[in-house]
Design an enzyme around this catalytic site. Structure first.
Site, short mmCIF file in Angstrom:
data_model
loop_
_atom_site.label_atom_id
_atom_site.label_comp_id
_atom_site.label_asym_id
_atom_site.label_seq_id
_atom_site.Cartn_x
_atom_site.Cartn_y
_atom_site.Cartn_z
N ARG A 1 3.86 -9.28 -9.44
CA ARG A 1 4.76 -8.14 -9.22
C ARG A 1 4.06 -6.81 -8.99
O ARG A 1 4.73 -5.80 -8.82
CB ARG A 1 5.77 -7.99 -10.36
N ASP A 2 2.74 -6.76 -9.02
CA ASP A 2 2.04 -5.49 -8.76
C ASP A 2 0.79 -5.73 -7.93
O ASP A 2 -0.24 -5.09 -8.12
CB ASP A 2 1.69 -4.81 -10.08
N LEU A 3 0.87 -6.67 -6.98
CA LEU A 3 -0.28 -6.92 -6.10
C LEU A 3 -0.50 -5.69 -5.23
O LEU A 3 0.44 -5.16 -4.65
CB LEU A 3 -0.04 -8.12 -5.20
#
Length: 167
Positions: free
Chosen positions: A14-16
């Site tokens: 969710r935070d690539l």
């Protein structure tokens, strides 16, 4: 490879972003796992379920439209694959595809509606037809229309564009 490991572990990041990828001794390291979620899976069938909205998270350029809207359940791997598409776009062009993943952003609206190839051609970015096709297929607004990780790996640009150890 990082996305394959996440998927196999049943986790979505969710935070690539480029900020969360390190390269050390020829290995890619994915960091900042603070926003990861376990992807719910049926133990019998192996079918994965959607994740209930958890609030907006991640960085604007990389955030998928469904996470940005934060209204409907989302598919964890599709959210990570979207961010991987943004990372690929940045690496190939040197600039972000849009400011916000929202239809109020004109570049986002056109690129997520099937006009990415036309825009990049008009801007004379110089990407191959296969590279632009891959990006377009990763950026469909509807997550069910986007390529899966396996489809990305099987795309013609991937077999020609990456060294063998990356596949």
């Amino acid at each position: 490879r990082c996305l394959s490991c996440l998927k196999k572990a049943g986790v979505c990041h969710r935070d690539l972003s480029l900020d969360n990828i390190l390269v050390h001794d020829g290995k890619i390291l994915l960091i900042d796992m603070g926003m990861c979620l376990r992807v719910p899976v049926d133990n019998i069938s192996g079918r994965r379920f959607l994740i209930h909205p958890q609030g907006m998270c991640g960085k604007w350029h990389y955030m998928s439209p469904e996470v940005c809207k934060n209204q409907l359940p989302f598919d964890g791997p599709a959210v990570d694959l979207w961010a991987a598409g943004v990372i690929l776009f940045l690496m190939l062009t040197g600039f972000p595809p849009w400011e916000r993943p929202d239809l109020t952003d004109n570049r986002f609206m056109y690129m997520s509606s099937g006009y990415l190839v036309q825009m990049l051609t008009e801007w004379q970015v110089g990407l191959s037809a296969d590279a632009m096709d891959l990006l377009q297929r990763m950026f469909w607004l509807d997550p069910t229309d986007r390529l899966s990780l396996e489809q990305v790996y099987a795309h013609p640009w991937m077999s020609r564009g990456l060294p063998e150890y990356c596949l």
